[in-house]
Scaffold this motif. Structure first.
Motif, PDB file in Angstrom:
ATOM      1  N   ALA A 147      12.062   4.705  -4.423  1.00  0.00           N
ATOM      2  CA  ALA A 147      10.758   5.346  -4.631  1.00  0.00           C
ATOM      3  C   ALA A 147      10.790   6.366  -5.759  1.00  0.00           C
ATOM      4  N   ASN A 148      11.902   7.070  -5.917  1.00  0.00           N
ATOM      5  CA  ASN A 148      11.996   8.102  -6.950  1.00  0.00           C
ATOM      6  C   ASN A 148      12.406   7.537  -8.307  1.00  0.00           C
ATOM      7  N   THR A 149      12.951   6.324  -8.314  1.00  0.00           N
ATOM      8  CA  THR A 149      13.411   5.746  -9.577  1.00  0.00           C
ATOM      9  C   THR A 149      12.323   4.923 -10.263  1.00  0.00           C
ATOM     10  N   LEU A 150      11.582   4.157  -9.473  1.00  0.00           N
ATOM     11  CA  LEU A 150      10.510   3.347 -10.060  1.00  0.00           C
ATOM     12  C   LEU A 150       9.475   4.253 -10.716  1.00  0.00           C
ATOM     13  N   ASN A 151       8.988   3.838 -11.879  1.00  0.00           N
ATOM     14  CA  ASN A 151       7.967   4.607 -12.581  1.00  0.00           C
ATOM     15  C   ASN A 151       6.828   3.686 -13.015  1.00  0.00           C
ATOM     16  N   ALA A 152       5.810   4.269 -13.626  1.00  0.00           N
ATOM     17  CA  ALA A 152       4.631   3.488 -13.988  1.00  0.00           C
ATOM     18  C   ALA A 152       4.966   2.367 -14.967  1.00  0.00           C
ATOM     19  N   ALA A 153       5.824   2.657 -15.944  1.00  0.00           N
ATOM     20  CA  ALA A 153       6.187   1.627 -16.931  1.00  0.00           C
ATOM     21  C   ALA A 153       6.937   0.474 -16.272  1.00  0.00           C
ATOM     22  N   TRP A 154       7.803   0.800 -15.335  1.00  0.00           N
ATOM     23  CA  TRP A 154       8.590  -0.233 -14.645  1.00  0.00           C
ATOM     24  C   TRP A 154       7.675  -1.087 -13.773  1.00  0.00           C
ATOM     25  N   PHE A 197       5.835  -5.646 -12.368  1.00  0.00           N
ATOM     26  CA  PHE A 197       5.663  -6.193 -11.027  1.00  0.00           C
ATOM     27  C   PHE A 197       4.330  -6.947 -10.968  1.00  0.00           C
ATOM     28  N   ASN A 198       4.343  -8.152 -10.416  1.00  0.00           N
ATOM     29  CA  ASN A 198       3.078  -8.842 -10.209  1.00  0.00           C
ATOM     30  C   ASN A 198       2.465  -8.386  -8.877  1.00  0.00           C
ATOM     31  N   VAL A 199       1.302  -8.923  -8.527  1.00  0.00           N
ATOM     32  CA  VAL A 199       0.598  -8.422  -7.357  1.00  0.00           C
ATOM     33  C   VAL A 199       1.356  -8.738  -6.070  1.00  0.00           C
ATOM     34  N   GLN A 200       2.051  -9.882  -6.029  1.00  0.00           N
ATOM     35  CA  GLN A 200       2.852 -10.193  -4.842  1.00  0.00           C
ATOM     36  C   GLN A 200       4.009  -9.213  -4.669  1.00  0.00           C
ATOM     37  N   ASP A 201       4.669  -8.873  -5.796  1.00  0.00           N
ATOM     38  CA  ASP A 201       5.771  -7.906  -5.730  1.00  0.00           C
ATOM     39  C   ASP A 201       5.276  -6.545  -5.239  1.00  0.00           C
ATOM     40  N   LEU A 202       4.142  -6.089  -5.755  1.00  0.00           N
ATOM     41  CA  LEU A 202       3.594  -4.794  -5.355  1.00  0.00           C
ATOM     42  C   LEU A 202       3.194  -4.789  -3.886  1.00  0.00           C
ATOM     43  N   ALA A 203       2.584  -5.879  -3.432  1.00  0.00           N
ATOM     44  CA  ALA A 203       2.169  -5.958  -2.032  1.00  0.00           C
ATOM     45  C   ALA A 203       3.373  -5.933  -1.098  1.00  0.00           C
ATOM     46  N   LEU A 204       4.425  -6.697  -1.442  1.00  0.00           N
ATOM     47  CA  LEU A 204       5.630  -6.700  -0.607  1.00  0.00           C
ATOM     48  C   LEU A 204       6.327  -5.348  -0.637  1.00  0.00           C
ATOM     49  N   LEU A 205       6.327  -4.695  -1.791  1.00  0.00           N
ATOM     50  CA  LEU A 205       6.950  -3.371  -1.902  1.00  0.00           C
ATOM     51  C   LEU A 205       6.253  -2.370  -0.980  1.00  0.00           C
ATOM     52  N   CYS A 206       4.947  -2.326  -1.035  1.00  0.00           N
ATOM     53  CA  CYS A 206       4.203  -1.402  -0.167  1.00  0.00           C
ATOM     54  C   CYS A 206       4.385  -1.762   1.302  1.00  0.00           C
ATOM     55  N   ASN A 207       4.370  -3.052   1.606  1.00  0.00           N
ATOM     56  CA  ASN A 207       4.502  -3.484   2.993  1.00  0.00           C
ATOM     57  C   ASN A 207       5.876  -3.136   3.557  1.00  0.00           C
ATOM     58  N   SER A 208       6.897  -3.183   2.717  1.00  0.00           N
ATOM     59  CA  SER A 208       8.247  -2.849   3.183  1.00  0.00           C
ATOM     60  C   SER A 208       8.321  -1.399   3.633  1.00  0.00           C
ATOM     61  N   TYR A 209       7.783  -0.495   2.844  1.00  0.00           N
ATOM     62  CA  TYR A 209       7.799   0.915   3.220  1.00  0.00           C
ATOM     63  C   TYR A 209       6.950   1.163   4.464  1.00  0.00           C
ATOM     64  N   ALA A 210       5.843   0.436   4.593  1.00  0.00           N
ATOM     65  CA  ALA A 210       4.993   0.619   5.771  1.00  0.00           C
ATOM     66  C   ALA A 210       5.683   0.109   7.029  1.00  0.00           C
ATOM     67  N   ARG A 211       6.299  -1.048   6.970  1.00  0.00           N
ATOM     68  CA  ARG A 211       6.960  -1.607   8.152  1.00  0.00           C
ATOM     69  C   ARG A 211       8.125  -0.746   8.600  1.00  0.00           C
ATOM     70  N   LEU A 212       8.782  -0.088   7.655  1.00  0.00           N
ATOM     71  CA  LEU A 212       9.884   0.800   8.001  1.00  0.00           C
ATOM     72  C   LEU A 212       9.417   2.232   8.272  1.00  0.00           C
ATOM     73  N   SER A 213       8.099   2.445   8.222  1.00  0.00           N
ATOM     74  CA  SER A 213       7.514   3.771   8.476  1.00  0.00           C
ATOM     75  C   SER A 213       8.159   4.847   7.618  1.00  0.00           C
ATOM     76  N   HIS A 214       8.263   4.550   6.337  1.00  0.00           N
ATOM     77  CA  HIS A 214       8.897   5.462   5.382  1.00  0.00           C
ATOM     78  C   HIS A 214       7.873   5.825   4.301  1.00  0.00           C
ATOM     79  N   PRO A 215       7.134   6.903   4.475  1.00  0.00           N
ATOM     80  CA  PRO A 215       6.085   7.237   3.495  1.00  0.00           C
ATOM     81  C   PRO A 215       6.670   7.745   2.181  1.00  0.00           C
ATOM     82  N   SER A 216       5.960   7.433   1.103  1.00  0.00           N
ATOM     83  CA  SER A 216       6.312   7.941  -0.223  1.00  0.00           C
ATOM     84  C   SER A 216       5.018   8.086  -1.014  1.00  0.00           C
TER      85      SER A 216
END
Length: 437
Positions: free
Chosen positions: A46-53, A57-76
């Motif tokens: 979460a702290n390494t990824l930035n806007a340029a990076w 990411f395509n929309v599937q990558d972004l959706a899975l990324l957000c879903n991973s943090y939600a399923r693990l209950s790890h807010p950022s």
């Protein structure tokens, strides 16, 4: 294989900059699916990824990324803000699954960005024909949880879920989500909208949940019963037969639904104690709170109906509430206040429990509307005390497990004077909140 997953986490941590967006999202999604929570790795990503990076990411990558943090209950907050900004450009390429994943993830971690949710609502309506029942329920629940559901979106999603073919495909989780959305809609949406689409959907959900509950392979937990009971209570759709069935299931537990209630050899008190002990063993504090929420909603429904029947259910629910609340205060084993209620919080909970339970009418009397509002208010106070206790002691342990207050809370001291009516309750008049009809 724990060693294998440990090596995968180590590899991703040390070589994150050499991984493709698809690799990052797929690995985190796999960790979330098997409930491997590595907070150091998640914080590093979460702290390494930035806007340029994130542009790569395509929309599937972004959706899975957000879903991973939600399923693990790890807010950022930082990561979700960056993803929200990038999703505004890429959501038009998404399908129903990506929209549901993004909406559900943001709702679970309480991340709200107005522009993002406006885009999600617009794209949902535009692609509604492509939404299956599960995705429809997820989006409906997400917007309700964030209190951001436009009337047009609620009408479209509720109407789609109410279709007979859609209802047959809903599982217990989706049914619970839809019931929660109906409960929120009863508080915030227009009454005419509830009559047109809200109540018909609630009837479909109730029939489907009862059909699942009668089956041998799908046990209903207190949170499932509480979701339906709360939705019926707030929507004003009371059924004595439904209350009786849900009360029996709440008392019997998920593995003993076939029992009609406490047998003659068992008293109501001993049956309630067994049910509470079993609930605590299965899920600890969260399940106990779910049981309190379900029993309180069913008890209030009986009071609202003001019928002469259901005295046995009233006694069962009253005893379940008393035993569950007592267990929350003193613990199930020994007179020790649970750790999450130490440092003075146990006193506040004890006061809330006393205020909540002492005022229920006895001997089959009905509760007047003002006293019913007071009882509901005390339930919200009680949940707020518990929720604050858990969240303060361990922010990462999941305040998301605590049932949310069903009504806006207006703090006021508990009125211990007896009601001026003949209902026999306490705390009737001064500043009582109005119940929605």
């Amino acid at each position: 294989d724990q060693s294998l997953w440990a090596e995968i986490c180590t590899e991703l941590f040390h070589h994150l900059r050499h991984q493709s967006p698809q690799n990052i999202s797929l690995v985190l999604n796999a960790l979330a699916r098997i409930s491997v929570h590595d907070p150091v790795l998640l914080d590093h990503v979460a702290n390494t990824l930035n806007a340029a990076w994130l542009c790569s990411f395509n929309v599937q990558d972004l959706a899975l990324l957000c879903n991973s943090y939600a399923r693990l209950s790890h807010p950022s907050e930082r990561l979700f803000a960056l993803c929200a900004a990038e999703l505004l450009w890429k959501l038009p390429d998404s399908g129903a699954q990506e929209i549901a994943l993004v909406a559900g993830s943001c709702a679970k971690l309480r991340f709200y960005e107005a522009t993002l949710f406006r885009h999600l609502a617009h794209l949902t309506l535009h692609q509604l024909d492509g939404f299956g029942p599960r995705h429809t329920a997820t989006v409906l629940h997400a917007f309700a949880r964030m209190d951001a559901s436009p009337p047009g979106l609620f009408r479209a999603l509720a109407s789609r879920l109410a279709a007979p073919d859609a209802a047959r495909e809903l599982g217990v989780a989706s049914l619970t989500q839809a019931c929660f959305a109906i409960e929120c809609a009863a508080l915030h949406q227009d009454a005419s909208l509830m009559r047109e689409v809200g109540r018909p959907l609630l009837e479909v959900l109730a029939r489907r949940l009862l059909a699942i509950g009668r089956g041998p392979n799908t046990p209903l937990e207190p949170r499932h019963i509480g979701a339906l009971a709360g939705a019926c209570l707030q929507a004003g759709a009371q059924s004595q037969r439904l209350v009786i069935i849900l009360t029996q299931w709440l008392l019997s537990g998920p593995q003993l639904k076939h029992e009609a209630g406490p047998s003659r050899e068992r008293s109501v008190q001993s049956a309630a104690e067994e049910a509470v002990a079993a609930a605590e063993t299965r899920g600890g504090l969260a399940t106990l709170l779910d049981m309190v929420d379900a029993a309180a909603a069913l008890r209030e429904s009986l009071d609202r109906m003001k019928l002469h029947g259901g005295q046995e259910e009233e006694q069962i629910l009253q005893e379940l509430l008393a035993v569950a609340l007592r267990t929350l205060v003193v613990g199930a084993k020994g007179n020790v206040v649970p750790q999450h209620l130490q440092q003075g919080r146990g006193v506040a909970l004890h006061d809330g429990m006393t205020a909540f339970s002492v005022g229920f009418p006895r001997n089959g009397q009905s509760m007047c509307d003002h006293c019913l509002a007071c009882r509901l208010h005390q339930k919200k106070v009680l949940f707020n005390v518990l929720s604050a206790s858990v969240c303060d002691d361990d922010p990462g342990a999941g305040g998301y497990l605590i049932p949310e207050p069903r009504l806006p809370l207006h703090p006021r001291p508990y009125d211990d004077t007896r009601c001026s009516s003949d209902c026999g309750s306490y705390g009737s008049g001064k500043g009582a909140i109005a119940m929605p009809t």
